[in-house]
Motif scaffolding. Sequence first.
Motif, short mmCIF file in Angstrom:
data_model
loop_
_atom_site.label_atom_id
_atom_site.label_comp_id
_atom_site.label_asym_id
_atom_site.label_seq_id
_atom_site.Cartn_x
_atom_site.Cartn_y
_atom_site.Cartn_z
N LEU A 37 0.83 -1.20 0.00
CA LEU A 37 0.00 0.00 0.00
C LEU A 37 0.86 1.25 0.00
N GLY A 38 0.32 2.28 -0.60
CA GLY A 38 1.00 3.56 -0.62
C GLY A 38 0.40 4.42 -1.69
N PRO A 39 0.63 5.72 -1.62
CA PRO A 39 0.04 6.61 -2.62
C PRO A 39 0.64 6.36 -4.00
N SER A 40 -0.10 6.80 -5.00
CA SER A 40 0.37 6.68 -6.38
C SER A 40 1.73 7.35 -6.53
N GLY A 41 2.68 6.67 -7.18
CA GLY A 41 4.00 7.26 -7.39
C GLY A 41 5.00 6.97 -6.29
N CYS A 42 4.62 6.13 -5.31
CA CYS A 42 5.54 5.90 -4.18
C CYS A 42 6.56 4.82 -4.50
N GLY A 43 6.38 4.11 -5.63
CA GLY A 43 7.36 3.06 -5.97
C GLY A 43 6.81 1.65 -5.91
N LYS A 44 5.49 1.51 -5.76
CA LYS A 44 4.90 0.15 -5.64
C LYS A 44 5.19 -0.66 -6.90
N THR A 45 4.90 -0.07 -8.07
CA THR A 45 5.08 -0.81 -9.32
C THR A 45 6.55 -1.14 -9.56
N THR A 46 7.44 -0.21 -9.20
CA THR A 46 8.88 -0.46 -9.38
C THR A 46 9.32 -1.63 -8.50
N LEU A 47 8.83 -1.69 -7.25
CA LEU A 47 9.18 -2.80 -6.37
C LEU A 47 8.67 -4.12 -6.97
N ILE A 48 7.44 -4.08 -7.47
CA ILE A 48 6.84 -5.28 -8.08
C ILE A 48 7.67 -5.72 -9.28
N ARG A 49 8.06 -4.76 -10.14
CA ARG A 49 8.82 -5.11 -11.34
C ARG A 49 10.22 -5.65 -10.97
N ALA A 50 10.75 -5.17 -9.86
CA ALA A 50 12.05 -5.71 -9.41
C ALA A 50 11.87 -7.16 -8.96
N ILE A 51 10.75 -7.46 -8.31
CA ILE A 51 10.51 -8.82 -7.82
C ILE A 51 10.28 -9.79 -8.99
N VAL A 52 9.50 -9.36 -10.01
CA VAL A 52 9.27 -10.28 -11.14
C VAL A 52 10.43 -10.28 -12.13
N GLY A 53 11.44 -9.41 -11.89
CA GLY A 53 12.66 -9.47 -12.71
C GLY A 53 12.56 -8.71 -14.02
N LEU A 54 11.71 -7.68 -14.08
CA LEU A 54 11.58 -6.89 -15.31
C LEU A 54 12.13 -5.48 -15.15
N LEU A 201 3.86 -0.89 3.81
CA LEU A 201 3.44 0.49 3.57
C LEU A 201 4.61 1.25 2.97
N MET A 202 4.34 1.91 1.84
CA MET A 202 5.43 2.63 1.16
C MET A 202 5.10 4.10 1.01
N ARG A 203 6.15 4.90 0.99
CA ARG A 203 5.98 6.32 0.66
C ARG A 203 7.30 6.84 0.11
N ASP A 204 7.26 7.52 -1.03
CA ASP A 204 8.44 8.15 -1.64
C ASP A 204 9.64 7.21 -1.74
N GLY A 205 9.41 5.97 -2.11
CA GLY A 205 10.52 5.05 -2.33
C GLY A 205 11.09 4.43 -1.08
N ASP A 206 10.45 4.69 0.07
CA ASP A 206 10.89 4.06 1.32
C ASP A 206 9.79 3.16 1.85
N LEU A 207 10.22 2.13 2.59
CA LEU A 207 9.25 1.27 3.24
C LEU A 207 9.00 1.82 4.64
N LEU A 208 7.73 2.14 4.94
CA LEU A 208 7.40 2.67 6.27
C LEU A 208 7.14 1.55 7.26
N ALA A 209 6.56 0.45 6.76
CA ALA A 209 6.22 -0.63 7.67
C ALA A 209 6.13 -1.94 6.93
N ASP A 210 6.47 -3.04 7.63
CA ASP A 210 6.34 -4.40 7.11
C ASP A 210 5.82 -5.20 8.30
N ASP A 211 4.48 -5.34 8.38
CA ASP A 211 3.89 -5.84 9.62
C ASP A 211 2.52 -6.45 9.34
N THR A 212 1.91 -7.07 10.36
CA THR A 212 0.52 -7.49 10.19
C THR A 212 -0.36 -6.27 10.44
#
Lengths: 240, 245
Positions: A37-54, A201-212
């Motif tokens: 989760l995170g606002p548009s432009g925070c890097g979610k898609t980039t993280l996803i593309r890094a994980i799938v190797g594209l 939780l992401m914002r501006d290319g940083d991970l804010l939280a990794d939790d339940t």
Amino acid sequence: MMKNAVQCRSLVVVRGDREVLHGIDCALVTGSVTGLLGPSGCGKTTLIRAIVGLQAKVTGDVEVLGLPAGSPKLRGRIGYVTQEPSVYGDLTVTENLRFFAAVLGVSADDVDRVIDAVDLGTHATARVDQLSGGQRSRASLAAALLGNPELLVLDEPTVGLDPVLRRDLWDLFHRLAADGATLLVSSHVMDEASRCDRLLLMRDGDLLADDTPADLLAAAGTADIEQAFLTLIDRKTGAR
Amino acid sequence: MTPRVTFAVAARVLAQLRRDHRTVAMLVVLPTLLVSLMWWMFTDSPATFDRVGGPLLAVFPAIIMFTVTSVAVLRERSTGTLARLFTMPMAKLDFLLGYAFAFALIAVVQAAVVVSIALYALDLDIEGAAWQLGVVAVLDGVLGTALGLFASAFAATEFQAVQMMPAVMIPQILLCGLLVPRERLPGVLEAVSDVLPLSYAVDAVAGVAAGNGFGAGAGTDALVVTAFIVAALALGAATLRRRTA
């Protein structure tokens, strides 16, 4: 069985001359549904593309199903839904799925199974470009389900869907996780957070939280995720 | 590379074309219309039509195939289907050869139509065998496809892909010997034309038209065109990136 399906360590991504991910450390627990989760432009898609190797220009360590991200041996073991339709508009739902099944080398019977899974049976013979946006994204999701991949990476799969369909899809995600698959589901809608086993939780290319979700709320001392997100941002900027 | 995947890609490209009647018409009918237009223009000098008509059978299919192929590949990028395929067990060559096979089949139909019309309806006079002219026309269509696949790697959008046609193909048309025989070009330009694929495509057609069959010169030119096709596909595979910014 390995505990984490995905493990990122100090993940940095540069696009153009701008660093868009600034050293992400996170993990996806095998058999869980993790919300990204995170606002548009925070890097979610980039993280996803890094994980799938594209994604190009990735430094740091991304391990997927015990292999380096992008490894040829991972092909076919990851189901990926991009934000674009990623299906052929001029073919029918069934033709699209038969094609992807042939590329994956899975039986044509699997096509009927995934059409049922996303509840597109009534539109199986319709051309994809004549479907609604929501139906098209379900056709795309169906293609990602072919061959029962161990990891499903879904970039905003529920955008534009009505609440009933969204609930049905989240139920499907949890059924898949119960069967052992690991899911990463991105969304910019905070109210989908409560449906996840874990949250990034992401914002501006940083991970804010990794939790339940529960631990996140407890740590932030708030009642809802949106409020927790704001509290975490305030703490971070306050700490600087 | 896996034949199963290559043929799945080819069958899918053909299935898409079957739905797109306008593109099929463009691919099959347009070269014929253009050659007919030239025939009409040279009504008063059939000898000129005999001289340029053959080479045009090489040039038109190549241009049209180039444009359609390069845009088709970019469409796969912009709709996300290429990204999905790259997470699947598909080699880059499966993708490129799938397109090449599908468009080669279209090129056969295209060549059969345009060569038959040129020879039997427009009375294009050639010394060589009609089937050899057909084979060369198919090779030229496939050359256009292979160059289109390669060029698509250098375009980020469909908008940029259509701009590749004038950039890549028009210089080749100017230098291929159609306007000025290649040996009469200034030295530097002649040297440039010696390394351009369309020059050999036109030489092969001109050779067949002049009666130098595959055994006498035209065969070598056809082999050079084939080598360019293989090289363009290999370079296409080398420049197609799984990882993008």
